[in-house]
Design a protein around this motif. Structure first.
Motif, PDB file in Angstrom:
ATOM      1  N   GLY A  15       0.695  -1.299   0.071  1.00 22.54           N
ATOM      2  CA  GLY A  15       0.048   0.004  -0.083  1.00 22.54           C
ATOM      3  C   GLY A  15       0.865   1.242   0.037  1.00 22.54           C
ATOM      4  O   GLY A  15       0.242   2.476  -0.240  1.00 22.54           O
ATOM      5  N   SER A  17       4.235   3.663  -1.223  1.00 29.51           N
ATOM      6  CA  SER A  17       5.054   4.319  -2.290  1.00 29.51           C
ATOM      7  C   SER A  17       6.495   4.284  -2.113  1.00 29.51           C
ATOM      8  O   SER A  17       6.993   4.513  -1.316  1.00 29.51           O
ATOM      9  N   ARG A  67      -1.293   2.584 -11.079  1.00 28.71           N
ATOM     10  CA  ARG A  67      -0.488   2.479  -9.931  1.00 28.71           C
ATOM     11  C   ARG A  67       0.856   3.293 -10.091  1.00 28.71           C
ATOM     12  O   ARG A  67       1.494   3.866  -9.357  1.00 28.71           O
ATOM     13  N   ASN A  84       2.900   3.615  -6.573  1.00 34.17           N
ATOM     14  CA  ASN A  84       2.092   3.993  -5.497  1.00 34.17           C
ATOM     15  C   ASN A  84       1.408   2.379  -5.467  1.00 34.17           C
ATOM     16  O   ASN A  84       1.271   1.593  -6.279  1.00 34.17           O
ATOM     17  N   SER A  85       0.637   2.466  -4.371  1.00 33.91           N
ATOM     18  CA  SER A  85      -0.149   1.311  -3.840  1.00 33.91           C
ATOM     19  C   SER A  85       0.490  -0.115  -4.199  1.00 33.91           C
ATOM     20  O   SER A  85       0.147  -1.021  -4.953  1.00 33.91           O
ATOM     21  N   LYS A  87       2.173  -3.590  -3.982  1.00 34.62           N
ATOM     22  CA  LYS A  87       1.749  -4.841  -3.554  1.00 34.62           C
ATOM     23  C   LYS A  87       2.939  -5.967  -3.357  1.00 34.62           C
ATOM     24  O   LYS A  87       3.991  -5.534  -4.065  1.00 34.62           O
ATOM     25  N   SER A 123       3.788  -7.647   3.011  1.00 32.86           N
ATOM     26  CA  SER A 123       2.469  -7.715   3.040  1.00 32.86           C
ATOM     27  C   SER A 123       2.256  -7.670   4.684  1.00 32.86           C
ATOM     28  O   SER A 123       2.984  -7.957   5.598  1.00 32.86           O
TER      29      SER A 123
END
Length: 123
Positions: A15, A17, A67, A84-85, A87, A123
Motif C-alpha cells: 500500500g 509508495s 499505480r 504507488n499502492s 503490492k 505484506s
C-alpha cells in the motif's frame, strides 16, 4: 557509451509508495526512449513502463497501470518511476534502460542497462 545508475529502492509495506530514479551519463539522453523493467526471483525480466524522448507518450504493463507513473527530466538526464499502492508481487529488482528503437515494450529494443535497484514490498 551510456551509463545508468538506479536509486530509490528499498523496503516498503504493501500500500505504500516509492520513487525510483535513473540517472544517465552522456549528452544524448534526451534523444533516447527510456524504460523500466523488473525481475523477481526465479522469474524472467519483464517490462514495466516506458517513455519516449519528449515525454509525449508513455506505456505501461497492465499489472502496473493506474499505480505506477514514469516521467523524465531531460535537463537532469534522469528518468523516474513513481510507484504507488505497492503490492507484494511488485517485489523485484528494477532496471532502467535506454532505447533507440520503436520496440520500447520489448527487452530486445534496449541497449544500455543499469545495475538495478531492489524493491521489496512486505505484506
Amino acid at each position: 557509451q551510456v551509463q545508468l545508475v538506479e536509486s530509490g529502492g528499498g523496503l516498503v509495506q504493501a500500500g505504500g509508495s516509492l520513487r525510483l530514479s535513473c540517472a544517465a551519463s552522456g549528452r544524448a539522453f534526451s534523444t533516447y526512449a527510456m524504460g523500466w523493467f523488473r525481475q523477481a526471483p526465479e522469474k524472467e525480466r519483464e517490462f514495466v513502463a516506458a517513455i519516449v524522448w519528449n515525454s509525449r507518450n508513455t506505456y505501461y504493463a497492465d499489472s502496473v497501470k493506474g499505480r505506477f507513473t514514469i516521467f523524465r527530466d531531460n535537463a537532469k538526464n534522469t528518468v523516474y518511476l513513481q510507484m504507488n499502492s505497492l503490492k507484494s508481487e511488485d517485489t523485484a529488482v528494477y532496471y532502467c534502460a535506454t532505447s533507440r528503437t520503436s520496440r520500447i515494450m520489448d527487452m530486445g529494443g534496449y541497449d544500455y542497462w543499469g545495475q538495478g535497484t531492489q524493491v521489496t514490498v512486505s505484506s
